[in-house]
Design a protein around this motif. Structure first.
Motif, PDB file in Angstrom:
ATOM      1  N   MET A 156     -79.983-117.516  21.629  1.00  0.00           N
ATOM      2  CA  MET A 156     -80.738-117.789  22.859  1.00  0.00           C
ATOM      3  C   MET A 156     -80.825-116.545  23.725  1.00  0.00           C
ATOM      4  SD  MET A 156     -80.289-120.778  25.767  1.00  0.00           S
ATOM      5  CE  MET A 156     -81.200-121.981  24.774  1.00  0.00           C
ATOM      6  N   ILE A 157     -79.759-115.766  23.794  1.00  0.00           N
ATOM      7  CA  ILE A 157     -79.799-114.510  24.555  1.00  0.00           C
ATOM      8  C   ILE A 157     -80.869-113.586  23.988  1.00  0.00           C
ATOM      9  CG2 ILE A 157     -78.514-112.403  25.138  1.00  0.00           C
ATOM     10  CD1 ILE A 157     -75.993-114.075  25.287  1.00  0.00           C
ATOM     11  N   ASP A 158     -80.937-113.499  22.650  1.00  0.00           N
ATOM     12  CA  ASP A 158     -81.959-112.666  22.005  1.00  0.00           C
ATOM     13  C   ASP A 158     -83.359-113.144  22.384  1.00  0.00           C
ATOM     14  OD1 ASP A 158     -80.067-111.101  20.782  1.00  0.00           O
ATOM     15  OD2 ASP A 158     -80.135-112.152  18.865  1.00  0.00           O
ATOM     16  N   GLN A 159     -83.556-114.462  22.395  1.00  0.00           N
ATOM     17  CA  GLN A 159     -84.868-115.021  22.723  1.00  0.00           C
ATOM     18  C   GLN A 159     -85.236-114.782  24.180  1.00  0.00           C
ATOM     19  OE1 GLN A 159     -84.415-119.170  21.387  1.00  0.00           O
ATOM     20  NE2 GLN A 159     -85.897-118.762  19.786  1.00  0.00           N
ATOM     21  N   LEU A 160     -84.267-114.912  25.064  1.00  0.00           N
ATOM     22  CA  LEU A 160     -84.541-114.816  26.505  1.00  0.00           C
ATOM     23  C   LEU A 160     -84.659-113.383  26.994  1.00  0.00           C
ATOM     24  CD1 LEU A 160     -82.088-117.557  27.827  1.00  0.00           C
ATOM     25  CD2 LEU A 160     -84.570-117.738  27.663  1.00  0.00           C
ATOM     26  N   TYR A 161     -83.754-112.526  26.532  1.00  0.00           N
ATOM     27  CA  TYR A 161     -83.663-111.182  27.102  1.00  0.00           C
ATOM     28  C   TYR A 161     -83.976-110.067  26.108  1.00  0.00           C
ATOM     29  CZ  TYR A 161     -81.014-114.029  30.406  1.00  0.00           C
ATOM     30  OH  TYR A 161     -80.620-115.014  31.273  1.00  0.00           O
ATOM     31  N   GLY A 162     -84.350-110.436  24.872  1.00  0.00           N
ATOM     32  CA  GLY A 162     -84.650-109.424  23.876  1.00  0.00           C
ATOM     33  C   GLY A 162     -83.404-109.014  23.107  1.00  0.00           C
ATOM     34  N   PRO A 163     -83.577-108.213  22.051  1.00  0.00           N
ATOM     35  CA  PRO A 163     -82.444-107.780  21.233  1.00  0.00           C
ATOM     36  C   PRO A 163     -81.532-106.854  22.017  1.00  0.00           C
ATOM     37  CG  PRO A 163     -84.426-106.585  20.623  1.00  0.00           C
ATOM     38  CD  PRO A 163     -84.848-107.645  21.586  1.00  0.00           C
ATOM     39  N   PRO A 164     -80.329-106.583  21.488  1.00  0.00           N
ATOM     40  CA  PRO A 164     -79.411-105.664  22.178  1.00  0.00           C
ATOM     41  C   PRO A 164     -80.052-104.318  22.455  1.00  0.00           C
ATOM     42  CG  PRO A 164     -78.283-106.772  20.379  1.00  0.00           C
ATOM     43  CD  PRO A 164     -79.741-107.133  20.253  1.00  0.00           C
ATOM     44  N   ALA A 165     -79.650-103.682  23.553  1.00  0.00           N
ATOM     45  CA  ALA A 165     -80.260-102.422  23.977  1.00  0.00           C
ATOM     46  C   ALA A 165     -80.141-101.345  22.908  1.00  0.00           C
ATOM     47  CB  ALA A 165     -79.609-101.944  25.270  1.00  0.00           C
ATOM     48  N   ASN A 166     -79.015-101.329  22.171  1.00  0.00           N
ATOM     49  CA  ASN A 166     -78.831-100.278  21.179  1.00  0.00           C
ATOM     50  C   ASN A 166     -79.730-100.449  19.965  1.00  0.00           C
ATOM     51  OD1 ASN A 166     -77.621-102.492  20.072  1.00  0.00           O
ATOM     52  ND2 ASN A 166     -75.636-101.528  19.709  1.00  0.00           N
TER      53      ASN A 166
END
Length: 250
Positions: A135-145
C-alpha cells in the motif's frame, strides 16, 4: 524489536525457537525483523499480524480490502511510512485518523510523527507486513533509492525540513568547488542550473508541507462541525446555540 512479543510467538507455537534463532542470527539491522521472518518462510505475514494483534490487544486490518482515503493518506510520507512501517488509511469522525502499523513497538514514534501534523485523535490497527508495504508503494511510489539514489530524504518535521534546506545549501557550495577547473562562463551556467534545480526541490518540500498543514486544518474543522452536530443531536446545544457556534467556526 520487541523480544517479549517474539517469545510469545514461540510459546504459542506459531514459530519455533530454532527458526527464530536462525533468522535473528542472519538478520540485518537495516531490514525489518518482520520482513526477514516472513521472507524466510518460517511464518506467514497473516500469522505474524494475528499474533501481534493478540499479544498487543490491537485489532488487525486487512489493507488489501481497504480503499485508502486521500484526506488520511495525506498525513503520511514515503520516507516516514517506510521508516516506521505505518499507513494512515481513513478518517473516522469519532476515532480520528485510522492508522495501520506493523510493529506495535514503534507506536510512540508513529504517534509523535502524526502529532507533529496536528493530529490529536487516532486509532491503531495491526496490518500484515507485505500488504502494508504494498500500500505504501501504491500511495507514495517506490522507495527513493529505486527512483533516484541521491535524492534528498523528505520529512514533515520543521526541524528536519530546515536540515534538508541546509543540506541543499551545502550541496550548492560543494558543487561550486567542482567547477573551479571549468571556464568562467561554464561555471556560471552550471552553478545557475544547479541553483535552479535546488530551488525547485526546496519549493516541492515547502509545498508538500503546506498541503499537509492545509489538510490538517480542514480535518480539524470537519471534526469540530461533527462534534457540534453530535452535541445538537444529543440536546446539549439548542438549534439557536448550534447555529451561532457554527457561525463562529467560519
Amino acid at each position: 524489536m520487541d523480544t517479549k512479543f517474539f517469545d510469545y510467538c514461540v510459546k504459542t507455537g506459531v514459530i519455533s525457537q530454532q527458526d527464530l534463532h536462525k533468522v535473528l542470527e542472519s538478520s540485518d539491522d537495516s531490514v525489518s525483523i518482520y520482513e526477514t521472518l516472513i521472507h524466510s518462510n518460517v511464518i506467514t505475514q497473516e500469522q505474524l499480524a494475528v499474533s501481534a494483534g493478540e499479544y498487543y490487544q490491537c485489532p488487525v486490518v486487512d489493507l488489501s480490502k481497504i480503499t485508502p482515503e486521500p484526506n488520511a493518506t495525506a498525513y503520511g510520507t514515503s520516507q516516514d511510512c517506510r521508516r516506521l512501517h505505518f499507513v494512515p488509511f481513513a478518517v473516522d469522525p469519532v476515532a480520528g485518523v485510522l492508522v495501520a502499523l506493523v510493529d506495535y513497538s514503534q507506536l510512540s514514534g508513529v504517534k509523535s510523527f502524526l502529532k507533529s501534523a496536528r493530529i490529536e485523535r487516532m486509532k491503531f490497527y495491526i496490518a500484515p507486513y507485505d500488504t502494508l508495504i504494498h500500500m505504501i508503494d501504491q500511495l507514495y511510489g517506490p522507495p527513493a533509492n529505486e527512483v533516484a539514489p541521491k535524492r534528498l530524504r523528505r520529512t514533515t518535521s520543521l526541524i528536519q525540513l530546515q536540515t534538508e534546506l541546509d543540506i541543499q545549501s551545502q550541496r550548492k557550495q560543494d558543487l561550486s568547488s567542482m567547477f573551479d577547473s571549468a571556464s568562467s562562463d561554464d561555471r556560471r551556467l552550471k552553478a545557475m542550473a544547479f541553483e535552479l534545480a535546488a530551488c525547485r526541490e526546496e519549493n516541492n518540500i515547502l509545498r508538500q508541507r503546506v498541503e499537509q498543514l492545509s489538510t490538517a486544518v480542514e480535518l480539524e474543522a470537519n471534526m469540530l462541525r461533527e462534534l457540534g452536530r453530535i452535541l445538537k443531536a444529543s440536546g446539549v446545544l439548542t438549534n439557536q446555540d448550534f447555529e451561532q457556534w457554527l457561525f463562529t467556526q467560519r
